[in-house]
Design an enzyme around this catalytic site. Sequence first.
Site, PDB file in Angstrom:
ATOM      1  N   GLU A 284      11.858 -24.796  -7.483  1.00 49.96           N
ATOM      2  CA  GLU A 284      11.614 -23.406  -7.864  1.00 49.96           C
ATOM      3  C   GLU A 284      10.204 -23.130  -8.372  1.00 49.96           C
ATOM      4  O   GLU A 284      10.045 -22.378  -9.346  1.00 49.96           O
ATOM      5  CB  GLU A 284      12.641 -23.005  -8.922  1.00 49.96           C
ATOM      6  CG  GLU A 284      12.531 -23.742 -10.281  1.00 49.96           C
ATOM      7  CD  GLU A 284      13.312 -25.044 -10.388  1.00 49.96           C
ATOM      8  OE1 GLU A 284      13.573 -25.667  -9.335  1.00 49.96           O
ATOM      9  OE2 GLU A 284      13.652 -25.449 -11.514  1.00 49.96           O
ATOM     10  N   HIS A 308      19.436 -20.269  -4.593  1.00 53.55           N
ATOM     11  CA  HIS A 308      19.373 -21.076  -5.818  1.00 53.55           C
ATOM     12  C   HIS A 308      17.950 -21.090  -6.385  1.00 53.55           C
ATOM     13  O   HIS A 308      17.745 -20.815  -7.578  1.00 53.55           O
ATOM     14  CB  HIS A 308      19.851 -22.500  -5.500  1.00 53.55           C
ATOM     15  CG  HIS A 308      19.772 -23.450  -6.643  1.00 53.55           C
ATOM     16  ND1 HIS A 308      20.851 -23.753  -7.436  1.00 53.55           N
ATOM     17  CD2 HIS A 308      18.735 -24.173  -7.152  1.00 53.55           C
ATOM     18  CE1 HIS A 308      20.491 -24.618  -8.375  1.00 53.55           C
ATOM     19  NE2 HIS A 308      19.208 -24.894  -8.219  1.00 53.55           N
ATOM     20  N   GLU A 309      16.981 -21.384  -5.551  1.00 58.23           N
ATOM     21  CA  GLU A 309      15.593 -21.464  -6.059  1.00 58.23           C
ATOM     22  C   GLU A 309      15.119 -20.095  -6.540  1.00 58.23           C
ATOM     23  O   GLU A 309      14.429 -19.982  -7.553  1.00 58.23           O
ATOM     24  CB  GLU A 309      14.657 -22.038  -4.990  1.00 58.23           C
ATOM     25  CG  GLU A 309      15.061 -23.401  -4.417  1.00 58.23           C
ATOM     26  CD  GLU A 309      15.516 -24.430  -5.445  1.00 58.23           C
ATOM     27  OE1 GLU A 309      15.069 -24.355  -6.604  1.00 58.23           O
ATOM     28  OE2 GLU A 309      16.353 -25.300  -5.085  1.00 58.23           O
ATOM     29  N   HIS A 312      16.375 -19.329  -9.981  1.00 54.66           N
ATOM     30  CA  HIS A 312      15.610 -19.974 -11.052  1.00 54.66           C
ATOM     31  C   HIS A 312      14.500 -19.064 -11.603  1.00 54.66           C
ATOM     32  O   HIS A 312      13.997 -19.300 -12.699  1.00 54.66           O
ATOM     33  CB  HIS A 312      14.962 -21.259 -10.552  1.00 54.66           C
ATOM     34  CG  HIS A 312      15.818 -22.490 -10.669  1.00 54.66           C
ATOM     35  ND1 HIS A 312      16.360 -22.902 -11.860  1.00 54.66           N
ATOM     36  CD2 HIS A 312      16.192 -23.424  -9.746  1.00 54.66           C
ATOM     37  CE1 HIS A 312      17.039 -24.044 -11.661  1.00 54.66           C
ATOM     38  NE2 HIS A 312      16.955 -24.373 -10.382  1.00 54.66           N
ATOM     39  N   GLU A 331      20.001 -25.719 -14.717  1.00 58.08           N
ATOM     40  CA  GLU A 331      20.733 -25.888 -13.451  1.00 58.08           C
ATOM     41  C   GLU A 331      22.146 -25.307 -13.480  1.00 58.08           C
ATOM     42  O   GLU A 331      22.595 -24.729 -12.490  1.00 58.08           O
ATOM     43  CB  GLU A 331      20.747 -27.356 -13.036  1.00 58.08           C
ATOM     44  CG  GLU A 331      19.347 -27.931 -12.759  1.00 58.08           C
ATOM     45  CD  GLU A 331      18.581 -27.203 -11.661  1.00 58.08           C
ATOM     46  OE1 GLU A 331      19.183 -26.469 -10.855  1.00 58.08           O
ATOM     47  OE2 GLU A 331      17.330 -27.364 -11.622  1.00 58.08           O
ATOM     48  N   ASP A 388      14.502 -38.936 -14.091  1.00 60.07           N
ATOM     49  CA  ASP A 388      14.886 -39.122 -12.683  1.00 60.07           C
ATOM     50  C   ASP A 388      16.135 -39.992 -12.572  1.00 60.07           C
ATOM     51  O   ASP A 388      16.973 -39.788 -11.697  1.00 60.07           O
ATOM     52  CB  ASP A 388      13.746 -39.769 -11.882  1.00 60.07           C
ATOM     53  CG  ASP A 388      12.654 -38.759 -11.532  1.00 60.07           C
ATOM     54  OD1 ASP A 388      12.928 -37.548 -11.575  1.00 60.07           O
ATOM     55  OD2 ASP A 388      11.528 -39.199 -11.223  1.00 60.07           O
ATOM     56  N   TYR A 396      24.631 -29.461 -13.082  1.00 61.10           N
ATOM     57  CA  TYR A 396      24.826 -28.388 -12.106  1.00 61.10           C
ATOM     58  C   TYR A 396      26.270 -27.871 -12.147  1.00 61.10           C
ATOM     59  O   TYR A 396      26.512 -26.696 -12.410  1.00 61.10           O
ATOM     60  CB  TYR A 396      24.545 -28.903 -10.688  1.00 61.10           C
ATOM     61  CG  TYR A 396      23.094 -29.168 -10.391  1.00 61.10           C
ATOM     62  CD1 TYR A 396      22.348 -28.276  -9.630  1.00 61.10           C
ATOM     63  CD2 TYR A 396      22.459 -30.311 -10.843  1.00 61.10           C
ATOM     64  CE1 TYR A 396      21.018 -28.510  -9.330  1.00 61.10           C
ATOM     65  CE2 TYR A 396      21.132 -30.561 -10.555  1.00 61.10           C
ATOM     66  CZ  TYR A 396      20.412 -29.657  -9.803  1.00 61.10           C
ATOM     67  OH  TYR A 396      19.093 -29.890  -9.525  1.00 61.10           O
TER      68      TYR A 396
HETATM   69  N1  BES Z   1      14.899 -27.875  -9.934  1.00 59.87           N
HETATM   70  C1  BES Z   1      15.754 -28.475  -8.998  1.00 59.87           C
HETATM   71  C2  BES Z   1      15.198 -29.758  -8.425  1.00 59.87           C
HETATM   72  C3  BES Z   1      14.898 -30.857  -9.427  1.00 59.87           C
HETATM   73  C4  BES Z   1      15.747 -31.140 -10.464  1.00 59.87           C
HETATM   74  C5  BES Z   1      13.766 -31.618  -9.299  1.00 59.87           C
HETATM   75  C6  BES Z   1      15.437 -32.142 -11.368  1.00 59.87           C
HETATM   76  C7  BES Z   1      13.463 -32.615 -10.193  1.00 59.87           C
HETATM   77  C8  BES Z   1      14.300 -32.880 -11.249  1.00 59.87           C
HETATM   78  C9  BES Z   1      16.090 -27.529  -7.855  1.00 59.87           C
HETATM   79  O1  BES Z   1      16.250 -26.214  -8.247  1.00 59.87           O
HETATM   80  C10 BES Z   1      17.398 -27.943  -7.267  1.00 59.87           C
HETATM   81  O2  BES Z   1      18.361 -27.942  -7.972  1.00 59.87           O
HETATM   82  N2  BES Z   1      17.429 -28.280  -5.980  1.00 59.87           N
HETATM   83  C11 BES Z   1      18.645 -28.666  -5.295  1.00 59.87           C
HETATM   84  C12 BES Z   1      19.207 -27.546  -4.469  1.00 59.87           C
HETATM   85  C13 BES Z   1      20.294 -26.753  -5.098  1.00 59.87           C
HETATM   86  C14 BES Z   1      20.906 -25.783  -4.102  1.00 59.87           C
HETATM   87  C15 BES Z   1      21.358 -27.505  -5.812  1.00 59.87           C
HETATM   88  C16 BES Z   1      18.312 -29.782  -4.326  1.00 59.87           C
HETATM   89  O3  BES Z   1      17.138 -30.026  -4.083  1.00 59.87           O
HETATM   90  O4  BES Z   1      19.228 -30.381  -3.792  1.00 59.87           O
HETATM   91 ZN    ZN Z   2      17.988 -25.930  -9.420  1.00 60.27          ZN
END
Ligand code: BES
Ligand code: ZN
Length: 607
Positions: A284, A308-309, A312, A331, A388, A396
């Site tokens: 996002e 989703h993005e 955010h 999330e 990470d 989520y």
């Molecule tokens: N912000 C997150 C991605 C993220 C989270 C990067 C934690 C680094 C650390 C992003 O908004 C996200 O949740 N992406 C998901 C997609 C979503 C539809 C669940 C993904 O990339 O799978």
């Molecule tokens: Zn997210």
Amino acid sequence: MIERRQAAGAGNRLCIAGGPDYIFEPVRIDPHSFADPSQGKTTHVAFDWSVDFDARVLRGSVTLTLDAPRRGPLDLDTRGLTIEAVEDGDAGTLRFELGEDQPVLGRRLRIFRNEPLGVVTIRYTTSPEASALMWLEPSQTASGNHPFLLSQCQAIHARSIAPLQDTPAIRITYDATVAIPDGLSAVMSAAPGQAAGDASQLSFHMPQPIPPYLLAIAVGELDSRDLGPRTRVHAEPTVVDAAAQEFAEVEQMLEAAEGLFGPYEWERYDFIVLPPSFPLGGMENPRMTFLTPTLLAGDRSLVSVLAHELAHSWTGNLITNATNEDFWLNEGWTVYAERRIVEVLYGKEAAAQQARLGRVTLDETLKSREKAGKRTALSYDQAGLDPDGEFSKIPYEKGFLFVSALERAVGRARFDAFIKHYLSTFRFQSLTTAQFAELVGEALPDAAATVDIDAWLFTDGLPADAPTFESERLAKLSELATAWPDDPARLDQTTSDWTTTEALFFLSQLSELDAPDTEALGDWLGLRDTGNAELQCVWLARAAAADVDGIADELTAFVGRVGRTKLVVPVLQAMLEQPALSELARQLIERNHVRWHSSTRLAVATL
Ligand code: BES
Ligand code: ZN
């Protein structure tokens, strides 16, 4: 928002006079950062970079402006940076010291200020291994003609791009001047400056205060298409038309989101579809969402990632988790907001199906984390833990269920008023879990009386009265899956009108299949040559588990092309667990890991 608690081991500030410098025990507000806001809070950052594709580094300087001039040490986060000099505002040099490299945090850069100082400039170079950056070879792009640079900073990789107070508890505006090679373009999570004559000298400006993990840059051969008055898609020239087709509904999404959550505060909503090595579905980055090209299914079936993005922009970017321990605030709320947008655009049934499928994922995650002895509370102590490594579906999907439980306790109408109240109270601020609980206690006291907020937030597992989401269509598919493939009724089924959610749910309900049945499944649902990478991933993982004849080439091609962690990991995991394919899996990891983001590498290494 920052004066909450101290990280384990961080005592009160000591000040021992007598030495040349003061000796401080810093006040830590975030277990993942060396930042001590009592030394001053960064409010604005100016980058001056030159992008060197040959050396794979960013070279230049960063100037930090603090909220007020202060004396004494200033502690910043760094990872892999070479610090050349530190200067005060008048080009006088300042003494500095780089601490030991710590496994999660990186190295503390301590700058010594003998006089009150509110501006420091640091000249530095990034490492070719910078954990936020991916330097792609031309062969890793769609055209194959030019190299590509992309960044991914969340949660704590921004410190590998620049020395910063790399905690989401502080917010910064930023400017950047970026020198790039001829023939390439760049985007950042910011507004582009006025085009000067020289296309290789770019400038950007981010006027809204953001947490440092939202810093972002991509450089490559790019083209773009306008999709609406305030939306534009960027991508490589051979991809941009497909991307414009896939995401043509973005302006409607934006309008739906504004209807639910109030005005969009970031002026433009542009996004970029990156090469397949990008580790995420989406990120996002404000004003410039980053997306994986694996969303380009050709039928708009994966656009909820864009919803989703976009969501955010309210939940995450406008209100930000104060630390990674509060990540569910980003999330969980965003999954809730995403499903509200989906409900407006595609109907209640679509939103309920996604929630039901989310519950399947949550149950799997709860089981596997419990088995591994890992925490499943929404918020828990993460000192010493790598964000990470802590990433999972818990914040989520459990977060989504918690927000939904609050909604159900007071009804939709009152909850919608609460959402507006929440957003306006904390806009452009960072928030802790405790502050959120306090707000609920004040604004929705009756919800706080019926929902066990502490259990939701701080206890492992799922409360027994967690909300459930039902769909008749999914219930039927569950029955069909139980009988599959022996039930002759399947032959009467038309599967061509199944949505992606329906197909994913059906697949999740099937028991383990042997090789012939797995092949039959692939043919029946058209999974073998689908353009839908999520479905392809699920089938390939099953095909690996069943050791389908001749599957090795398809697995090799998939892992060689896709860098999105969510898709690579299940396929490799199934291969590693299948004796006939585990050696190939190890070879593929060996061959491909240099092309993965540091977070993907970590996820694969822990398989
Ligand atoms: N912000 C997150 C991605 C993220 C989270 C990067 C934690 C680094 C650390 C992003 O908004 C996200 O949740 N992406 C998901 C997609 C979503 C539809 C669940 C993904 O990339 O799978
Ligand atoms: Zn997210």
